[in-house]
Write a protein that holds these residues in place. Structure first.
Motif, mmCIF file in Angstrom:
data_model
loop_
_atom_site.group_PDB
_atom_site.id
_atom_site.type_symbol
_atom_site.label_atom_id
_atom_site.label_comp_id
_atom_site.label_asym_id
_atom_site.label_seq_id
_atom_site.Cartn_x
_atom_site.Cartn_y
_atom_site.Cartn_z
ATOM 1 N N ALA A 1 -9.808 -21.124 38.795
ATOM 2 C CA ALA A 1 -10.282 -22.144 37.860
ATOM 3 C C ALA A 1 -9.349 -23.354 37.866
ATOM 4 N N LYS A 2 -8.047 -23.091 37.943
ATOM 5 C CA LYS A 2 -7.061 -24.178 37.972
ATOM 6 C C LYS A 2 -7.210 -25.003 39.251
ATOM 7 N N ALA A 3 -7.392 -24.309 40.394
ATOM 8 C CA ALA A 3 -7.556 -25.014 41.668
ATOM 9 C C ALA A 3 -8.832 -25.847 41.667
ATOM 10 N N ALA A 4 -9.899 -25.277 41.082
ATOM 11 C CA ALA A 4 -11.158 -26.023 41.009
ATOM 12 C C ALA A 4 -11.013 -27.258 40.137
ATOM 13 N N LYS A 5 -10.251 -27.129 39.052
ATOM 14 C CA LYS A 5 -10.031 -28.265 38.159
ATOM 15 C C LYS A 5 -9.257 -29.375 38.858
ATOM 16 N N LYS A 6 -8.228 -28.992 39.633
ATOM 17 C CA LYS A 6 -7.457 -29.985 40.378
ATOM 18 C C LYS A 6 -8.316 -30.672 41.424
ATOM 19 N N ALA A 7 -9.117 -29.855 42.136
ATOM 20 C CA ALA A 7 -9.975 -30.422 43.176
ATOM 21 C C ALA A 7 -10.973 -31.402 42.577
ATOM 22 N N ALA A 8 -11.536 -31.045 41.406
ATOM 23 C CA ALA A 8 -12.494 -31.926 40.747
ATOM 24 C C ALA A 8 -11.830 -33.233 40.318
ATOM 25 N N ALA A 9 -10.585 -33.135 39.804
ATOM 26 C CA ALA A 9 -9.866 -34.334 39.376
ATOM 27 C C ALA A 9 -9.557 -35.235 40.570
ATOM 28 N N ALA B 1 -13.351 -40.898 44.195
ATOM 29 C CA ALA B 1 -14.622 -41.591 43.997
ATOM 30 C C ALA B 1 -14.427 -42.881 43.207
ATOM 31 N N ALA B 2 -13.557 -42.830 42.189
ATOM 32 C CA ALA B 2 -13.298 -44.020 41.383
ATOM 33 C C ALA B 2 -12.638 -45.113 42.219
ATOM 34 N N ALA B 3 -11.705 -44.696 43.092
ATOM 35 C CA ALA B 3 -11.027 -45.669 43.942
ATOM 36 C C ALA B 3 -12.009 -46.334 44.904
ATOM 37 N N THR B 4 -12.895 -45.517 45.479
ATOM 38 C CA THR B 4 -13.891 -46.041 46.410
ATOM 39 C C THR B 4 -14.831 -47.022 45.701
ATOM 40 N N ALA B 5 -15.273 -46.627 44.496
ATOM 41 C CA ALA B 5 -16.186 -47.482 43.744
ATOM 42 C C ALA B 5 -15.518 -48.796 43.349
ATOM 43 N N ALA B 6 -14.239 -48.701 42.945
ATOM 44 C CA ALA B 6 -13.521 -49.905 42.538
ATOM 45 C C ALA B 6 -13.341 -50.851 43.721
ATOM 46 N N ALA B 7 -13.014 -50.274 44.879
ATOM 47 C CA ALA B 7 -12.831 -51.101 46.068
ATOM 48 C C ALA B 7 -14.137 -51.779 46.468
ATOM 49 N N ALA B 8 -15.232 -51.024 46.366
ATOM 50 C CA ALA B 8 -16.539 -51.589 46.716
ATOM 51 C C ALA B 8 -16.921 -52.710 45.758
ATOM 52 N N ALA B 9 -16.639 -52.502 44.475
ATOM 53 C CA ALA B 9 -16.963 -53.528 43.480
ATOM 54 C C ALA B 9 -16.132 -54.790 43.706
ATOM 55 N N ALA B 10 -14.861 -54.607 44.035
ATOM 56 C CA ALA B 10 -13.991 -55.754 44.291
ATOM 57 C C ALA B 10 -14.445 -56.526 45.519
ATOM 58 N N ILE C 1 -3.145 -45.556 39.987
ATOM 59 C CA ILE C 1 -2.501 -45.245 38.699
ATOM 60 C C ILE C 1 -3.301 -44.172 37.966
ATOM 61 N N THR C 2 -4.626 -44.349 37.995
ATOM 62 C CA THR C 2 -5.484 -43.342 37.347
ATOM 63 C C THR C 2 -5.280 -41.966 37.970
ATOM 64 N N ALA C 3 -5.171 -41.932 39.317
ATOM 65 C CA ALA C 3 -4.966 -40.662 40.008
ATOM 66 C C ALA C 3 -3.646 -40.030 39.609
ATOM 67 N N VAL C 4 -2.584 -40.884 39.468
ATOM 68 C CA VAL C 4 -1.280 -40.361 39.053
ATOM 69 C C VAL C 4 -1.352 -39.772 37.652
ATOM 70 N N VAL C 5 -2.031 -40.500 36.756
ATOM 71 C CA VAL C 5 -2.191 -39.998 35.385
ATOM 72 C C VAL C 5 -2.929 -38.664 35.385
ATOM 73 N N ASP C 6 -4.007 -38.582 36.191
ATOM 74 C CA ASP C 6 -4.757 -37.331 36.277
ATOM 75 C C ASP C 6 -3.875 -36.214 36.808
ATOM 76 N N ALA C 7 -3.021 -36.554 37.795
ATOM 77 C CA ALA C 7 -2.129 -35.538 38.356
ATOM 78 C C ALA C 7 -1.136 -35.056 37.309
#
Length: 461
Positions: free
Chosen positions: A189-197, A203-212, A228-234
């Motif tokens: 469950a922990k590994a799945a949670k990390k993978a999902a994060a 996905a957020a990084a890709t979307a942000a880059a596409a929008a920019a 930064i968001t990824a670091v916070v999630d980590a």
């Protein structure tokens, strides 16, 4: 030492024969049985012993009486002395002699073959150990555990207790398998949670880059924000890991309690699934406990061969008769003492009682068994040590709280003021001790006020 004789033949298996013990000299027994397609229905084989009778006439009369008193709680069957009852999966099989007799013979033969296999396995293990061939002993042990986990009723109990397919159950150590399964589930469950994060951050990084890019910018700022968001999630995931570690420690400490709770829950579920309790006015005086044996079908159908040997008024008398007479006469069948009038679930009994150390009666343990028991002993010792430390910490915390309460009461201060004094570098514990030593109440209270005023500092206008 082990018994120096051959096991019983198929024809003699389960027969007591002549005996001077009064509890063994009965005519027949009235019983109820349950299974998937029986009445009552149950997901596993079970039985309930209703009445021992002394003659055919007595049995007919007792059956009519019990049918009236028990009502619609299931079929009442006859079980004759020195005979067997095959608990089939359904009623059609139960009344078909062309099925019952061959199946009973098959179960008897498989049981005796298993006894010989266990005896030979022990002898070969001992030989391998004495000749220094530990690889052979290890291979035999691995094969034994593998074979055990393929048995139908073992697979059923694994499912009941939620044991994962990649975790082996060692006979007599199912609690360890349950704990290991829980730990692996937590890790997954922990590994799945990390993978999902991580996937969400990507996905957020890709979307942000596409929008920019769509806005005509180089996307650098958006990508940085995504990182930064990824670091916070980590960081959040690391915090979760720490929490999971604490949870794992608590889970290890409470493993035995959880196992007991699971067993109680299983028993509660079984009771809820069973018919109503046996009415008091249907009980027979002097009939309280029974000596029984059973052979479990190793197939997924989990049918069962039941033998009923004797009736007793007390558990002490029952156990004495088992030791003095029945164990010897019924060898190699194990004999259990069970309550009458209660539903008995042999799969659960075997699950709890099965152990490698009882594979051959009276012989010294194999190397594999010794290692298993050492492992169990170490786990129990570690769990007991953890409990002791927690209990000592709890007692110390309770004692410290009581001492603080008494000191606050003597000095006339609040718990908050007490903490402020203790944590003040200039005051500290020494000030508390000095004030408490003052015997005169007025002088001591004046000292406390002066100390609090000094901590508060000069008054401001």
């Amino acid at each position: 030492m082990a018994r120096n004789r051959e096991p019983a033949t198929i024809e003699d298996l389960g027969k007591v024969g002549t005996s001077f013990h009064g509890g063994i000299g009965f005519y027949g027994v009235l019983i109820q049985i349950g299974h998937v397609g029986q009445s009552p229905s149950c997901s596993e084989p079970c039985f309930r012993i209703l009445r021992f009778t002394q003659s055919k006439k007595d049995m007919v009369r007792a059956k009519k009486e019990l049918e009236a008193k028990l009502g619609n709680t299931g079929n009442i069957l006859h079980h004759m002395r020195d005979e067997f009852t095959l608990i089939c999966t359904n009623l059609e099989r139960q009344v078909d002699p062309n099925y019952v007799w061959p199946k009973a013979t098959q179960l008897k033969r498989e049981f005796l073959d298993h006894v010989r296999y266990i005896d030979e396995d022990f002898v070969n293990n001992r030989r391998a150990r004495r000749t220094g061939n530990q690889e052979e002993a290890k291979a035999r042990y691995t094969e034994y555990v593998k074979r055990f986990n393929k048995i139908g009723w073992v697979k059923y109990m694994r499912k009941v207790h939620g044991i994962r397919e990649d975790v082996d159950v060692i006979p007599g150590m199912h609690t360890e398998a349950e704990t290991q399964s829980s730990e692996l589930n937590r890790r997954d469950a922990k590994a799945a949670k990390k993978a999902a994060a991580a996937a969400a951050a990507a996905a957020a990084a890709t979307a942000a880059a596409a929008a920019a890019a769509a806005d005509g910018s180089d996307g650098a700022d958006a990508a940085a924000d995504s990182k930064i968001t990824a670091v916070v999630d980590a960081d959040d995931a690391d915090d979760d890991d720490a929490d999971d570690a604490d949870d794992a420690d608590d889970a290890d400490d409470d493993a035995d309690d959880d196992a007991d709770d699971d067993a109680d829950a299983d028993a509660d579920d079984a009771e809820r699934a069973a018919p109503p309790p046996f009415p008091e006015n249907a009980r027979q005086s002097g009939q309280r406990f029974a000596a029984v044996s059973y052979i479990l079908d190793e197939s997924d159908e989990m049918e069962m061969l039941l033998y009923i040997h004797a009736v007793f008024s007390s558990e002490k008398m029952a156990k004495a008769c088992v030791v003095d007479e029945l164990n010897d006469k019924l060898y190699p069948l194990p004999v259990d003492v069970v309550d009458m009038y209660q539903w008995i679930y042999p799969l659960r009994m075997t699950w709890e009682n099965n152990s490698l150390s009882s594979r051959v009666d009276g012989l010294e343990e194999t190397c594999a068994e010794t290692m298993l028991q050492d492992s169990q002993a170490k786990r129990r010792e570690a769990a007991e040590h953890n409990r002791t430390l927690k209990e000592e910490a709890r007692k110390k915390k309770k004692m410290d709280a009581e001492v603080q309460r008494q000191l606050c009461e003597r000095l006339g201060i609040s718990a908050r003021e007490f903490t402020d004094i203790i944590e003040n570098e200039e005051m500290g514990t020494t000030s508390i001790i000095q004030l408490c030593k003052i015997e005169d109440d007025a002088e001591r209270m004046a000292g406390v006020r002066a100390l609090l005023d000094r901590m508060a500092g000069p008054a401001t206008n």
